[in-house]
Design a protein around this motif. Structure first.
Motif, mmCIF file in Angstrom:
data_model
loop_
_atom_site.group_PDB
_atom_site.id
_atom_site.type_symbol
_atom_site.label_atom_id
_atom_site.label_comp_id
_atom_site.label_asym_id
_atom_site.label_seq_id
_atom_site.Cartn_x
_atom_site.Cartn_y
_atom_site.Cartn_z
ATOM 1 N N VAL A 4 23.861 34.334 41.288
ATOM 2 C CA VAL A 4 24.575 34.488 40.022
ATOM 3 C C VAL A 4 23.710 35.272 39.043
ATOM 4 N N ARG A 5 22.421 34.949 38.986
ATOM 5 C CA ARG A 5 21.517 35.699 38.096
ATOM 6 C C ARG A 5 21.510 37.182 38.469
ATOM 7 N N ALA A 6 21.475 37.467 39.770
ATOM 8 C CA ALA A 6 21.460 38.862 40.228
ATOM 9 C C ALA A 6 22.751 39.578 39.838
ATOM 10 N N GLU A 7 23.874 38.913 40.006
ATOM 11 C CA GLU A 7 25.159 39.522 39.622
ATOM 12 C C GLU A 7 25.205 39.759 38.115
ATOM 13 N N ALA A 8 24.775 38.770 37.345
ATOM 14 C CA ALA A 8 24.778 38.907 35.889
ATOM 15 C C ALA A 8 23.846 40.034 35.449
ATOM 16 N N GLU A 9 22.714 40.178 36.125
ATOM 17 C CA GLU A 9 21.781 41.250 35.780
ATOM 18 C C GLU A 9 22.425 42.622 35.991
ATOM 19 N N LYS A 10 23.219 42.770 37.051
ATOM 20 C CA LYS A 10 23.953 44.032 37.271
ATOM 21 C C LYS A 10 24.886 44.316 36.106
ATOM 22 N N ILE A 11 25.542 43.272 35.624
ATOM 23 C CA ILE A 11 26.501 43.449 34.523
ATOM 24 C C ILE A 11 25.757 43.761 33.223
ATOM 25 N N ILE A 67 29.911 30.990 43.354
ATOM 26 C CA ILE A 67 30.827 32.109 43.602
ATOM 27 C C ILE A 67 31.757 32.329 42.410
ATOM 28 N N VAL A 68 32.135 31.239 41.749
ATOM 29 C CA VAL A 68 33.027 31.339 40.593
ATOM 30 C C VAL A 68 32.262 31.876 39.386
ATOM 31 N N ARG A 69 31.049 31.380 39.162
ATOM 32 C CA ARG A 69 30.255 31.880 38.025
ATOM 33 C C ARG A 69 29.938 33.366 38.198
ATOM 34 N N ALA A 70 29.632 33.771 39.424
ATOM 35 C CA ALA A 70 29.355 35.193 39.682
ATOM 36 C C ALA A 70 30.605 36.032 39.417
ATOM 37 N N ALA A 71 31.759 35.529 39.815
ATOM 38 C CA ALA A 71 33.019 36.240 39.551
ATOM 39 C C ALA A 71 33.282 36.325 38.050
ATOM 40 N N ALA A 72 32.976 35.254 37.330
ATOM 41 C CA ALA A 72 33.164 35.262 35.876
ATOM 42 C C ALA A 72 32.253 36.303 35.226
ATOM 43 N N ALA A 73 31.020 36.412 35.717
ATOM 44 C CA ALA A 73 30.112 37.443 35.199
ATOM 45 C C ALA A 73 30.690 38.828 35.455
ATOM 46 N N ARG A 74 31.179 39.060 36.666
ATOM 47 C CA ARG A 74 31.791 40.351 37.014
ATOM 48 C C ARG A 74 33.008 40.618 36.121
ATOM 49 N N THR A 75 33.749 39.569 35.819
ATOM 50 C CA THR A 75 34.940 39.684 34.973
ATOM 51 C C THR A 75 34.594 40.251 33.601
ATOM 52 N N THR A 76 33.442 39.886 33.059
ATOM 53 C CA THR A 76 33.067 40.401 31.737
ATOM 54 C C THR A 76 32.896 41.918 31.758
ATOM 55 N N ALA A 77 32.524 42.475 32.912
ATOM 56 C CA ALA A 77 32.399 43.936 33.017
ATOM 57 C C ALA A 77 33.766 44.597 32.941
ATOM 58 N N TYR A 78 34.786 43.948 33.485
ATOM 59 C CA TYR A 78 36.145 44.492 33.383
ATOM 60 C C TYR A 78 36.602 44.478 31.925
ATOM 61 N N MET A 79 36.228 43.424 31.212
ATOM 62 C CA MET A 79 36.664 43.271 29.825
ATOM 63 C C MET A 79 35.960 44.260 28.899
#
Length: 195
Positions: free
Chosen positions: A176-183, A143-155
């Motif tokens: 996490v891979r799926a979330e990162a792929e969205k980003i 959950i934290v790694r997925a949030a970190a991936a999402r955070t890079t989109a804000y940046m």
């Protein structure tokens, strides 16, 4: 004065509603401009300040956080307005944003602190923001790694694209891979990643 429009860094409001920013705009005599949801999942409200400068407050759908910033062409004026807002509004300081991810042990609160970190990061790459982001990216909790991936989109920093791309390709957790792929898709669509 530059003819290119730009935005200030976002100030992340500690009060998670519209009231403080609304009162700030009211004190300055700014009148709200009607807006529609941009389709991004963010709800924004905008107040023209004058001279093609605007004050914008946004509620992020994913994090629930409220942030505000100014955009326009006059960088000096934008800096002055940002200083006023930082003084008048209860916002997370840069130091608080950078320190919070190291202080949180609860995975959900850590994820929320990463969202704030990303929202409050400067528009251009800043090395000072990398250690807390790296802390989240390397966390054992998916959950934290997925949030970190999402955070890079804000940046929105092109320098982060290779990191998110690697996560999308090789993180141990499928979610996490799926979330990162969205980003990765977001970065590519914005022209900030490889083709």
């Amino acid at each position: 004065m530059s003819t290119n429009r730009t935005r200030t860094r976002r100030l992340v409001l500690k009060q998670r509603d519209w009231a403080a920013a609304e009162a700030f705009a009211e004190r300055h005599g700014w009148h709200e401009q009607p807006t529609e949801d941009s389709g991004t999942g963010r709800k924004s409200r905008i107040w023209p300040v004058g001279d093609d400068t605007h004050f914008q407050v946004t509620r992020d759908r994913d994090s629930g956080e409220f942030s505000c910033f100014f955009h326009g062409a006059d960088r000096v004026r934008l800096g002055q307005l940002l200083g006023e807002a930082e003084h008048d509004l209860d916002t997370w300081s840069l130091a608080e944003l950078r320190e919070a991810p190291f202080e949180e042990t609860n995975p959900r609160r850590l994820a929320q602190s990463l969202f704030r970190l990303g929202l409050g990061a400067p528009p251009a790459h800043s090395l000072e923001f990398m250690p807390p982001l790296a802390h989240g990216l390397a966390n054992e909790q998916p959950i934290v790694r997925a949030a970190a991936a999402r955070t890079t989109a804000y940046m929105e920093w092109p320098e982060l694209f290779p990191i998110v791309k690697l996560m999308a390709e090789s993180d141990a957790d499928e979610r996490v891979r799926a979330e990162a792929e969205k980003i990765v898709y977001v970065y590519r669509r914005a022209g900030r990643g490889d083709a």
